[in-house]
Design an enzyme around this catalytic site. Structure first.
Site, PDB file in Angstrom:
ATOM      1  N   GLY A   9       9.852  -2.544   7.411  1.00 22.08           N
ATOM      2  CA  GLY A   9      10.583  -3.654   6.825  1.00 22.08           C
ATOM      3  C   GLY A   9      11.625  -3.115   5.857  1.00 22.08           C
ATOM      4  O   GLY A   9      12.089  -1.978   5.995  1.00 22.08           O
ATOM      5  N   THR A  75       1.211  -0.101   0.010  1.00 23.93           N
ATOM      6  CA  THR A  75       1.167  -1.537   0.287  1.00 23.93           C
ATOM      7  C   THR A  75       0.451  -2.249  -0.861  1.00 23.93           C
ATOM      8  O   THR A  75      -0.419  -1.675  -1.511  1.00 23.93           O
ATOM      9  CB  THR A  75       0.428  -1.785   1.615  1.00 23.93           C
ATOM     10  OG1 THR A  75       1.121  -1.100   2.661  1.00 23.93           O
ATOM     11  CG2 THR A  75       0.349  -3.257   1.954  1.00 23.93           C
ATOM     12  N   THR A  76       0.813  -3.502  -1.112  1.00 26.65           N
ATOM     13  CA  THR A  76       0.183  -4.278  -2.180  1.00 26.65           C
ATOM     14  C   THR A  76      -0.519  -5.501  -1.586  1.00 26.65           C
ATOM     15  O   THR A  76      -0.405  -5.784  -0.397  1.00 26.65           O
ATOM     16  CB  THR A  76       1.224  -4.735  -3.214  1.00 26.65           C
ATOM     17  OG1 THR A  76       2.227  -5.535  -2.555  1.00 26.65           O
ATOM     18  CG2 THR A  76       1.894  -3.539  -3.870  1.00 26.65           C
ATOM     19  N   HIS A 131       8.434 -12.315 -11.935  1.00 30.68           N
ATOM     20  CA  HIS A 131       8.791 -11.936 -10.570  1.00 30.68           C
ATOM     21  C   HIS A 131       9.524 -13.082  -9.879  1.00 30.68           C
ATOM     22  O   HIS A 131       9.566 -14.204 -10.388  1.00 30.68           O
ATOM     23  CB  HIS A 131       7.543 -11.564  -9.762  1.00 30.68           C
ATOM     24  CG  HIS A 131       6.992 -10.212 -10.102  1.00 30.68           C
ATOM     25  ND1 HIS A 131       6.088 -10.024 -11.118  1.00 30.68           N
ATOM     26  CD2 HIS A 131       7.231  -8.986  -9.569  1.00 30.68           C
ATOM     27  CE1 HIS A 131       5.782  -8.736 -11.201  1.00 30.68           C
ATOM     28  NE2 HIS A 131       6.464  -8.086 -10.275  1.00 30.68           N
ATOM     29  N   HIS A 132      10.051 -12.786  -8.708  1.00 33.25           N
ATOM     30  CA  HIS A 132      10.795 -13.757  -7.907  1.00 33.25           C
ATOM     31  C   HIS A 132       9.900 -14.914  -7.465  1.00 33.25           C
ATOM     32  O   HIS A 132       8.661 -14.831  -7.512  1.00 33.25           O
ATOM     33  CB  HIS A 132      11.394 -13.063  -6.680  1.00 33.25           C
ATOM     34  CG  HIS A 132      10.371 -12.307  -5.876  1.00 33.25           C
ATOM     35  ND1 HIS A 132       9.591 -12.899  -4.907  1.00 33.25           N
ATOM     36  CD2 HIS A 132       9.992 -11.001  -5.926  1.00 33.25           C
ATOM     37  CE1 HIS A 132       8.780 -12.005  -4.376  1.00 33.25           C
ATOM     38  NE2 HIS A 132       8.997 -10.837  -4.975  1.00 33.25           N
ATOM     39  N   LYS A 135       6.876 -14.557  -4.757  1.00 38.46           N
ATOM     40  CA  LYS A 135       5.656 -13.772  -4.986  1.00 38.46           C
ATOM     41  C   LYS A 135       4.464 -14.715  -5.071  1.00 38.46           C
ATOM     42  O   LYS A 135       4.487 -15.700  -5.813  1.00 38.46           O
ATOM     43  CB  LYS A 135       5.774 -12.941  -6.263  1.00 38.46           C
ATOM     44  CG  LYS A 135       4.594 -11.998  -6.485  1.00 38.46           C
ATOM     45  CD  LYS A 135       4.860 -11.035  -7.623  1.00 38.46           C
ATOM     46  CE  LYS A 135       3.680 -10.118  -7.886  1.00 38.46           C
ATOM     47  NZ  LYS A 135       3.360  -9.253  -6.722  1.00 38.46           N
ATOM     48  N   GLY A 141      -0.308  -7.293  -9.705  1.00 34.51           N
ATOM     49  CA  GLY A 141      -1.197  -6.137  -9.745  1.00 34.51           C
ATOM     50  C   GLY A 141      -0.816  -5.171 -10.852  1.00 34.51           C
ATOM     51  O   GLY A 141      -1.681  -4.549 -11.483  1.00 34.51           O
ATOM     52  N   THR A 142       0.489  -5.063 -11.111  1.00 30.43           N
ATOM     53  CA  THR A 142       0.946  -4.176 -12.185  1.00 30.43           C
ATOM     54  C   THR A 142       0.503  -4.692 -13.546  1.00 30.43           C
ATOM     55  O   THR A 142       0.081  -3.916 -14.409  1.00 30.43           O
ATOM     56  CB  THR A 142       2.476  -4.043 -12.144  1.00 30.43           C
ATOM     57  OG1 THR A 142       2.859  -3.510 -10.876  1.00 30.43           O
ATOM     58  CG2 THR A 142       2.973  -3.132 -13.255  1.00 30.43           C
TER      59      THR A 142
END
Length: 237
Positions: A9, A75-76, A131-132, A135, A141-142
């Site tokens: 992607g 990956t998240t 975030h956008h 999401k 997660g951060t």
């Protein structure tokens, strides 16, 4: 370094460009419109970089368990059970896994480790992430990773958002904002008497995560079995 790239992607394409620019070789790309499985890659490779989808994890780890290939799991959105399976895979193979591959966020964590013990008795601590609007998960997660850095022994109550009326206890407030096209912002606020210290990281493009994943792959080649994170990548000798 010969790389098997999982996922093609937007992030996969960025990683491809950056890998080639650094003189590395991509021996196979696994995606819906490329190879269907890592088993279809005919050439040998040194490391796997996964920037795909959580649904691919089981098949990737099955391959890693057999071949003991180093893997960077970038990956998240994993479940707790999937994270546990990543940690289990690291018992037999070298694995780098973290919630955020940004070099800046990794340095931010190190700063938090150093200053929190100095300030925690006289400063309140809050975490804000932005975030956008696409999401899905909140908090990020951060943000959770930063809270773990701030609260390794669990002495603070973790409060997710606030409403109503209650007196502040020994707690860390965690707040999520979703809007527009914000790539990612994370702030840790230390609020004391008559002074405020804010440690902040802003992501301006997703390319920073590609840079970190590639640095992690370069670090991982030749490493012994074990679970590594970006702190190991940047600070281990």
């Amino acid at each position: 370094m010969k790389v098997a790239l999982i996922g093609y992607g937007m992030m996969g394409k960025v990683i491809e460009q950056k890998l080639l620019a650094r003189g590395h070789e991509i021996v196979g790309i696994v995606s819906m419109d490329r190879l269907q499985s890592i088993k279809d890659i005919s050439e040998p490779f040194d490391v796997i970089i996964d920037f795909s989808h959580p649904d691919n994890l089981a098949s990737l780890l099955a391959y890693v368990d057999v071949h003991h290939t180093p893997i960077v799991v970038a990956t998240t959105g994993y479940t707790d059970e999937q994270v546990a399976s990543i940690k289990h895979a690291a018992l037999q193979s070298p694995v780098v896994y973290t919630a955020n591959f940004s070099l800046g966020v990794t340095v931010m964590q190190e700063v938090l480790r150093q200053i929190t013990p100095i300030l925690e008795d006289s400063f309140d601590i809050e975490v804000i992430e932005k975030h956008h609007n696409q999401k899905i998960d909140a908090p990020s997660g951060t943000a959770k990773m930063l809270v773990e850095t701030l609260n390794p022994d669990g002495i603070y109550e973790e409060v997710f958002g606030r409403e109503g009326s209650s007196k502040r206890k020994r707690e860390i407030g965690i707040h999520a904002v979703r809007g527009g096209s914000i790539v990612g912002e994370h702030s840790v606020i230390y609020a004391g008497e008559d002074e405020v210290l804010e440690i902040k990281h802003e992501a301006h493009s997703k390319g920073i995560f590609a840079n970190g994943a590639i640095k992690a792959a370069e670090f991982l080649v030749g490493k012994p079995v074990g679970l590594y994170n970006m702190h190991d990548v940047l600070f281990s000798k």
